[in-house]
Design an enzyme around this catalytic site. Structure first.
Site, PDB file in Angstrom:
ATOM      1  N   HIS A 121     -15.879  13.255  10.191  1.00  0.00           N
ATOM      2  CA  HIS A 121     -15.148  13.877  10.202  1.00  0.00           C
ATOM      3  C   HIS A 121     -15.527  14.947   8.890  1.00  0.00           C
ATOM      4  O   HIS A 121     -16.450  14.709   8.355  1.00  0.00           O
ATOM      5  CB  HIS A 121     -13.728  13.212   9.525  1.00  0.00           C
ATOM      6  N   ASP A 198     -18.200   5.507   7.389  1.00  0.00           N
ATOM      7  CA  ASP A 198     -16.645   5.905   7.187  1.00  0.00           C
ATOM      8  C   ASP A 198     -15.771   4.656   8.516  1.00  0.00           C
ATOM      9  O   ASP A 198     -15.824   4.887   9.613  1.00  0.00           O
ATOM     10  CB  ASP A 198     -16.352   7.379   8.073  1.00  0.00           C
ATOM     11  N   GLN A 201     -10.671   5.261  10.872  1.00  0.00           N
ATOM     12  CA  GLN A 201     -10.643   5.034  12.480  1.00  0.00           C
ATOM     13  C   GLN A 201     -10.416   3.747  12.350  1.00  0.00           C
ATOM     14  O   GLN A 201     -10.765   3.592  13.626  1.00  0.00           O
ATOM     15  CB  GLN A 201     -10.900   6.074  13.287  1.00  0.00           C
ATOM     16  N   LYS A 224      -3.181   5.251   7.211  1.00  0.00           N
ATOM     17  CA  LYS A 224      -3.699   4.699   8.840  1.00  0.00           C
ATOM     18  C   LYS A 224      -3.587   3.815   9.158  1.00  0.00           C
ATOM     19  O   LYS A 224      -3.636   3.506  10.388  1.00  0.00           O
ATOM     20  CB  LYS A 224      -5.244   6.320   9.029  1.00  0.00           C
ATOM     21  N   CYS A 364     -10.320  18.443  12.510  1.00  0.00           N
ATOM     22  CA  CYS A 364     -11.689  17.857  10.378  1.00  0.00           C
ATOM     23  C   CYS A 364     -12.553  17.650  11.282  1.00  0.00           C
ATOM     24  O   CYS A 364     -13.376  17.038  11.104  1.00  0.00           O
ATOM     25  CB  CYS A 364     -10.649  17.054   9.641  1.00  0.00           C
TER      26      CYS A 364
END
Length: 409
Positions: A121, A198, A201, A224, A364
């Site tokens: 991202h 990261d 997700q 999220k 993104c």
């Protein structure tokens, strides 16, 4: 999981869009919020609203207890060793920027390397680009396999003793790829580098154990994972955070302030300058309670089932290309796709007319779009409140999209 009972907890899903029942398939961008989270935020503002840490009055104590109680919920949620390792931020973007601005500036020098991947991202690309330019370091990319996965052999070839930072997403927001971040962390450490993950997700969809991953930093966002917008988390190993300097200065994060010099509070507060995101943290704590009541293992199992079902049903749509691993066991609960000769924005527009919300664009991830040789894609992403019926409606909408543009052209 009783998905129908779960859906009742999300009031936004009980509506029509453009004359059709809403089918929300954009949770990778932001998830919907259950009643318990909405009520927790409302309850804070109605009954306990006050600043934290500073006041000795009752409301201040209640607010502080709620805010710090949420930090403890986060600690347990990711299995951090201490609440000192849990920093509240505005989201994944702020968390990664903090790592780059504080740890990166202090530990990366000219000639050093920073390693990321083509699927990252923008929030996990641009901070490292800027740091590399500032320090004269080299930004390197782990190549992707044809199916959009990362091979450990390629990681070993890319990471060297000159590498200082490796930063990889745990799950791709475009391909759905689940990356082997635990094994990548081991390779990073063997070469003297730190591992940044990261988790935007992954944290909402599966159990995350930062001790088991042995990552040095982990970042994720509340919005999220059924929580509010504007709140996120930066996890860091205590020894690293203690050695790092704050990047925001002002109230809350100070210990002593003189005319010409100041000292900082201990962890975690030295990284939380100014009035913190109190209601957001309390909302995030409520979201964690909600997800854990259902069970992260059950959520992950449900989403894998939906992804497999979607791949099967969408394969029957002629002229539709799905990006990412074909093996459902290697991907999370999202499917990114294109229809021949139809722009993704047009796909999303026709689907919206049917009450189906999907994402269209570059997500993104422009370097990944270039790698895929496309300018944009459409994406359907699933969460605990989605059903196979939602996917059936998506597929029917895709067929209608093809028919519409066949008639037009």
């Amino acid at each position: 999981m009783n998905v129908q009972e779960i859906r009742k907890q999300f009031p936004i899903l009980d509506q029509e869009v453009n004359g059709h029942p809403l089918v929300y398939l954009d949770s990778a961008a932001t998830s919907q919020k259950p009643i318990s989270v909405i009520e927790a935020i409302n309850d804070y503002y109605r009954k306990h609203n006050s600043n934290v840490h500073r006041g000795v009055h009752t409301l201040g104590t209640r607010a502080t207890d709620g805010y710090e109680g949420a930090r403890e919920k986060v600690r347990k949620f990711i299995n951090a060793a201490s609440t000192e390792e849990v920093i509240f931020t505005r989201g994944t973007t702020t968390s990664i920027n903090t790592i780059a601005a504080s740890y990166g500036r202090a530990n990366v020098s000219e000639g050093d390397e920073i390693v990321i991947s083509h699927m990252e991202h923008h929030s996990n690309i641009i901070p490292w680009q800027q740091l590399a330019k500032e320090k004269g370091a080299t930004l390197k990319y782990v190549p992707l396999q044809e199916d959009g996965t990362i091979s450990i052999e390629d990681v070993r070839e890319t990471v060297t003793p000159q590498t200082k930072i490796v930063s990889i997403m745990m799950v791709s927001n475009v391909l759905g790829t689940m990356n082997p971040v635990k094994e990548i962390a081991k390779i990073a450490h063997e070469n003297g580098a730190v591992m940044v993950v990261d988790g935007a997700q992954s944290a909402p969809h599966m159990k995350v154990d930062v001790n088991d991953l042995d990552c040095d930093f982990f970042a994720f966002s509340g919005h999220k994972m059924a929580g509010p917008t504007g709140i996120g988390v930066l996890y860091g190993k205590k020894a690293l955070l203690e050695a790092m300097e704050p990047v925001e200065f002002g109230g809350e994060m100070i210990d002593f302030v003189g005319l010409y010099d100041s000292t900082w509070k201990e962890l975690p507060w030295k990284f939380e300058g100014g009035t913190p995101i109190i209601a957001g943290a309390i909302g995030l704590g409520a979201a964690i309670d909600f997800l854990e009541q259902i069970g992260l293992d059950e959520i992950e199992k449900h989403e894998h089932k939906l992804a497999a079902y979607a791949l099967e049903k969408m394969s029957d749509v002629e002229g539709l290309t799905v990006f990412g691993p074909n093996d459902p066991s290697k991907r999370a609960g999202l499917v990114t796709f294109n229809i021949d000769d139809v722009h993704p924005h047009d796909v999303a527009t026709v689907l919206d007319a049917e009450g189906i919300a999907v994402r269209a664009g570059h997500h993104c991830a422009q370097p990944l779009m270039k790698w895929l040789k496309v300018s944009a894609t459409a994406r359907a992403s699933f969460y605990l409140y989605n059903t196979e019926e939602d996917i059936d409606k998506l597929v029917a909408g895709l067929v209608k999209t093809k028919e519409y543009f066949s008639d037009v052209f």
